[in-house]
Design a protein around this motif. Structure first.
Motif, PDB file in Angstrom:
ATOM      1  N   LEU A 128       0.833  -1.210   0.000  1.00  7.29           N
ATOM      2  CA  LEU A 128       0.000   0.000   0.000  1.00  7.29           C
ATOM      3  C   LEU A 128       0.865   1.256   0.000  1.00  7.29           C
ATOM      4  CD1 LEU A 128      -2.823  -1.025   2.517  1.00  7.29           C
ATOM      5  CD2 LEU A 128      -2.616  -1.504   0.073  1.00  7.29           C
ATOM      6  N   TRP A 129       2.038   1.171   0.581  1.00  6.78           N
ATOM      7  CA  TRP A 129       2.962   2.319   0.574  1.00  6.78           C
ATOM      8  C   TRP A 129       3.309   2.680  -0.863  1.00  6.78           C
ATOM      9  CZ3 TRP A 129       7.834   3.471  -1.196  1.00  6.78           C
ATOM     10  CH2 TRP A 129       8.484   4.568  -0.621  1.00  6.78           C
ATOM     11  N   ALA A 130       3.594   1.663  -1.691  1.00 14.53           N
ATOM     12  CA  ALA A 130       3.937   1.913  -3.093  1.00 14.53           C
ATOM     13  C   ALA A 130       2.729   2.419  -3.871  1.00 14.53           C
ATOM     14  CB  ALA A 130       4.489   0.638  -3.733  1.00 14.53           C
ATOM     15  N   VAL A 131       1.546   1.877  -3.560  1.00 12.94           N
ATOM     16  CA  VAL A 131       0.319   2.339  -4.228  1.00 12.94           C
ATOM     17  C   VAL A 131       0.108   3.826  -3.972  1.00 12.94           C
ATOM     18  CG1 VAL A 131      -2.209   2.131  -4.269  1.00 12.94           C
ATOM     19  CG2 VAL A 131      -0.784   0.068  -4.191  1.00 12.94           C
ATOM     20  N   HIS A 132       0.367   4.261  -2.751  1.00 11.55           N
ATOM     21  CA  HIS A 132       0.147   5.652  -2.360  1.00 11.55           C
ATOM     22  C   HIS A 132       1.253   6.597  -2.831  1.00 11.55           C
ATOM     23  CE1 HIS A 132      -2.851   4.748   1.151  1.00 11.55           C
ATOM     24  NE2 HIS A 132      -3.381   4.605  -0.056  1.00 11.55           N
ATOM     25  N   ARG A 133       2.315   6.032  -3.389  1.00  9.22           N
ATOM     26  CA  ARG A 133       3.399   6.883  -3.905  1.00  9.22           C
ATOM     27  C   ARG A 133       3.685   6.596  -5.379  1.00  9.22           C
ATOM     28  NH1 ARG A 133       7.313   9.140   0.455  1.00  9.22           N
ATOM     29  NH2 ARG A 133       6.144   8.813   2.379  1.00  9.22           N
ATOM     30  N   ASP A 134       2.712   6.041  -6.051  1.00  9.34           N
ATOM     31  CA  ASP A 134       2.864   5.714  -7.471  1.00  9.34           C
ATOM     32  C   ASP A 134       2.856   7.008  -8.284  1.00  9.34           C
ATOM     33  OD1 ASP A 134       2.767   4.811 -10.060  1.00  9.34           O
ATOM     34  OD2 ASP A 134       1.058   3.466  -9.752  1.00  9.34           O
ATOM     35  N   PRO A 135       3.969   7.366  -8.951  1.00  6.51           N
ATOM     36  CA  PRO A 135       4.011   8.621  -9.708  1.00  6.51           C
ATOM     37  C   PRO A 135       3.053   8.648 -10.892  1.00  6.51           C
ATOM     38  CG  PRO A 135       5.989   7.313 -10.108  1.00  6.51           C
ATOM     39  CD  PRO A 135       5.252   6.642  -8.990  1.00  6.51           C
ATOM     40  N   ALA A 136       2.557   7.477 -11.295  1.00  5.51           N
ATOM     41  CA  ALA A 136       1.566   7.445 -12.374  1.00  5.51           C
ATOM     42  C   ALA A 136       0.202   7.931 -11.894  1.00  5.51           C
ATOM     43  CB  ALA A 136       1.456   6.034 -12.937  1.00  5.51           C
ATOM     44  N   VAL A 137       0.016   7.952 -10.574  1.00  6.32           N
ATOM     45  CA  VAL A 137      -1.271   8.374  -9.996  1.00  6.32           C
ATOM     46  C   VAL A 137      -1.138   9.707  -9.274  1.00  6.32           C
ATOM     47  CG1 VAL A 137      -3.114   7.767  -8.357  1.00  6.32           C
ATOM     48  CG2 VAL A 137      -2.006   5.974  -9.741  1.00  6.32           C
ATOM     49  N   TRP A 138      -0.035   9.875  -8.540  1.00  5.91           N
ATOM     50  CA  TRP A 138       0.134  11.037  -7.678  1.00  5.91           C
ATOM     51  C   TRP A 138       1.247  11.932  -8.208  1.00  5.91           C
ATOM     52  CZ3 TRP A 138      -3.703  10.522  -4.185  1.00  5.91           C
ATOM     53  CH2 TRP A 138      -4.135   9.240  -3.868  1.00  5.91           C
ATOM     54  N   GLU A 139       0.936  13.196  -8.430  1.00  7.88           N
ATOM     55  CA  GLU A 139       1.963  14.149  -8.852  1.00  7.88           C
ATOM     56  C   GLU A 139       2.867  14.481  -7.666  1.00  7.88           C
ATOM     57  OE1 GLU A 139       2.308  18.641 -10.831  1.00  7.88           O
ATOM     58  OE2 GLU A 139       0.347  17.744 -10.418  1.00  7.88           O
ATOM     59  N   PRO A 162       4.774  12.553  -5.677  1.00  6.79           N
ATOM     60  CA  PRO A 162       4.182  11.709  -4.621  1.00  6.79           C
ATOM     61  C   PRO A 162       4.877  11.783  -3.275  1.00  6.79           C
ATOM     62  CG  PRO A 162       5.398  10.378  -6.205  1.00  6.79           C
ATOM     63  CD  PRO A 162       5.327  11.754  -6.778  1.00  6.79           C
ATOM     64  N   ASP A 163       6.145  12.196  -3.223  1.00  5.65           N
ATOM     65  CA  ASP A 163       6.859  12.235  -1.947  1.00  5.65           C
ATOM     66  C   ASP A 163       6.673  13.545  -1.191  1.00  5.65           C
ATOM     67  OD1 ASP A 163       7.888   9.675  -2.359  1.00  5.65           O
ATOM     68  OD2 ASP A 163       9.599  10.441  -3.497  1.00  5.65           O
ATOM     69  N   GLU A 164       5.913  14.480  -1.768  1.00  4.70           N
ATOM     70  CA  GLU A 164       5.692  15.774  -1.126  1.00  4.70           C
ATOM     71  C   GLU A 164       4.373  15.796  -0.361  1.00  4.70           C
ATOM     72  OE1 GLU A 164       6.047  19.032  -3.812  1.00  4.70           O
ATOM     73  OE2 GLU A 164       8.057  18.459  -4.509  1.00  4.70           O
ATOM     74  N   PHE A 165       4.363  16.556   0.735  1.00  2.79           N
ATOM     75  CA  PHE A 165       3.159  16.729   1.539  1.00  2.79           C
ATOM     76  C   PHE A 165       2.338  17.871   0.940  1.00  2.79           C
ATOM     77  CE2 PHE A 165       0.986  18.619   5.329  1.00  2.79           C
ATOM     78  CZ  PHE A 165       0.156  17.546   5.608  1.00  2.79           C
ATOM     79  N   HIS A 166       1.195  17.520   0.359  1.00  2.00           N
ATOM     80  CA  HIS A 166       0.429  18.514  -0.394  1.00  2.00           C
ATOM     81  C   HIS A 166      -1.066  18.192  -0.277  1.00  2.00           C
ATOM     82  CE1 HIS A 166      -0.298  21.607  -3.306  1.00  2.00           C
ATOM     83  NE2 HIS A 166      -0.744  20.774  -4.224  1.00  2.00           N
TER      84      HIS A 166
END
Length: 523
Positions: free
Chosen positions: A425-436, A438-442
């Motif tokens: 789930l960690w990888a799902v939530h940081r998938d750059p194909a989904v999240w612009e 992804p490592d930033e708090f936004h």
């Protein structure tokens, strides 16, 4: 309750520890066997299985074939954690890849599509749990979190979920209990004045007491000795279960019964927790009023009695109740506590976000009225801030391991029966194909152009499918009401001399923030 036994005494100075001489020869034989059998293990996979790093005999990918990769990427034991290492392997081998832990094949799912296809589209095949010896020894295959998938699990989960809903799960009727508990949280935090303090014990006590009110029909004072000891035992028990020594029980089950070290301590913890919970169950049995059940335990005891009259082989029993209560208490405390602690840490690190949340609280609720779940619809930014913390931290980063109950095909790959499946789930939530980025708090990523909340399908902090977290609604209630109450009452900041916190968390069954202190000032 008796405290866990003391650690074994150290050997007297000058007494050299006994080392069996055949050990070296045995290690050499194992190494030779590994070299001779490497080709055999490399080819032992079924045709069409997901790709992955080449395994070694005996140790699988926990040996030399994977270790260099881990060292190059920072190591399993570093702050990045296994979830990040597995995400790195997904970039090399694909979103569905396999590796071996000893002789056991493990398939890792690293994007939303593969997780959904497995846990939702093929839920009947992917909903079982691995037969890990350590888990079997601790849970006896009972409860709702680790129990094997089948008719008994379905019966127990259905009843548990319905009963929790009866006592307010996901309903406004549970609000007063949570708001009342916050009153004690506020008092505890006010006692520290402007001095730094660790919020973890206070938040943990509060979350546990909400579970206690549902399950036991009572709350405990934060100074209650047995309550504090129970929380400490559960925390220590989880820590021991994930230690490298105790995990060896899954390879050599007899280690569990060793009369020293973490093995002895774990058995003592189990004994102490058992005494505490069984005393509570017995007290409920003695005072049970069939016409007026007060909590989960009462409802379960009445249902078990009714089931026994109808079917003497029913799975409903006081013994099974013990394991369900343990599941509810441990899972319900640990995950929500860590989520709230992450929220406080991120608010302290991002005061601009904290001020925006406070501004929304002022506009919608004001400074004195207690928050309500009905306020959520008018507080999209607050919701977005909570969701962004959940996305980044992934409190249960690898979910609870699943296992296939039959041979199947997933995205063109053959997945044999008995394969352990890890949804990352960690990888799902940081998938750059989904999240612009992804490592930033936004938090604004969860808001549309009009500032309204966006529902993102790939946001799955509680998992999906038949094994989705049973306490999801309770966790969402507690997170919102406690978070809003905290920021309505206080401004949170880190001490001036605080070192920069590590945001990758401590990996375990859940991902907890490293201990940190905060300073609060009243609004």
């Amino acid at each position: 309750m008796s405290a866990p036994g003391p650690p074994p005494a150290a050997a007297p100075a000058g007494d050299a520890p006994w080392t069996p001489q055949p050990a070296c020869a045995l290690l050499l034989l194992c190494a030779l066997g590994a070299l001779l059998g490497r080709g055999w293990l490399r080819g032992r996979g079924a045709r069409g299985v997901p790709p992955g790093p080449a395994p070694w005999p005996l140790v699988g990918n926990l040996g030399p074939s994977l270790l260099p990769r881990c060292l190059r990427r920072g190591g399993w034991g570093t702050a990045r954690g296994p979830q990040a290492q597995l995400a790195g392997l997904a970039r090399e081998f694909g979103s569905v890849f396999s590796l071996f832990v000893g002789p056991q094949r493990v398939v890792v799912l690293s994007d939303f599509r593969s997780v959904r296809d497995a846990l939702v589209q093929q839920a009947e095949v992917f909903s079982d749990r691995p037969r890990a010896p350590l888990v079997s020894m601790v849970t006896r295959g009972k409860g709702v979190v680790f129990a094997h998938y089948g008719p008994v699990w379905r019966q127990q989960r259905k009843f548990s979920h319905a009963t929790l809903r009866h006592f307010g799960l996901g309903k406004l009727s549970l609000e007063p209990r949570i708001i009342e508990e916050f009153r004690f949280v506020k008092q505890e935090m006010q006692r520290h004045g402007d001095s730094p303090f660790n919020p973890a014990p206070i938040i943990g006590n509060a979350v546990s007491n909400v579970i206690c009110s549902l399950c036991f029909g009572q709350r405990f004072d934060y100074t209650n000795r047995e309550f504090k000891q129970l929380l400490a035992l559960m925390s220590r028990g989880l820590e021991i279960c994930l230690s490298s020594q105790v995990l060896l029980v899954n390879v050599c089950p007899w280690l569990y019964y060793l009369p020293f070290g973490p093995f002895k301590e774990l058995r003592q913890i189990q004994k102490d927790i058992t005494v505490f919970l069984r005393q509570i169950i017995q007290a409920h049995r003695d005072s049970l009023d069939a016409e007026n059940p007060q909590d989960f335990i009462d409802m379960y005891l009445l249902h078990a009695e009714e089931e026994r009259r109808r079917d003497s082989s029913s799975s409903f029993s006081e013994d099974y109740l013990f394991y369900i209560i343990g599941d509810l208490f441990i899972a319900g405390t640990d995950t929500t506590t860590n989520s709230l602690l992450w929220c406080l840490l991120y608010m302290s690190l991002y005061p601009d976000v904290q001020e925006k949340v406070h501004g929304e609280i002022e506009r919608v609720i004001g400074p004195s009225r207690a928050p309500s779940l009905t306020d959520k619809a008018w507080m999209p930014y607050t919701e977005a801030a909570i969701m962004e913390v959940q996305r980044l931290t992934a409190v249960v980063p690898l979910a609870i391991p699943h296992m296939t109950s039959e041979n199947t095909v997933l995205q063109g790959y053959t997945i044999p029966k008995g394969t352990v499946v890890l949804p990352n789930l960690w990888a799902v939530h940081r998938d750059p194909a989904v999240w612009e980025k992804p490592d930033e708090f936004h938090p604004n990523r969860f808001l549309d152009d009009q500032g309204q909340l966006l529902k993102t399908e790939a946001f799955i902090p509680f998992g999906i499918g038949k094994r989705v977290c049973m306490g999801e609604q309770l966790a969402k209630m507690e997170l919102f009401l406690m978070f809003v109450s905290l920021l309505q009452s206080f401004t949170f900041s880190l001490p001036e001399d605080a070192v920069e916190p590590v945001l990758t968390g401590r990996f375990g069954l859940t991902s907890a923030p490293h201990p940190f202190n905060v300073v609060v000032s009243e609004r």
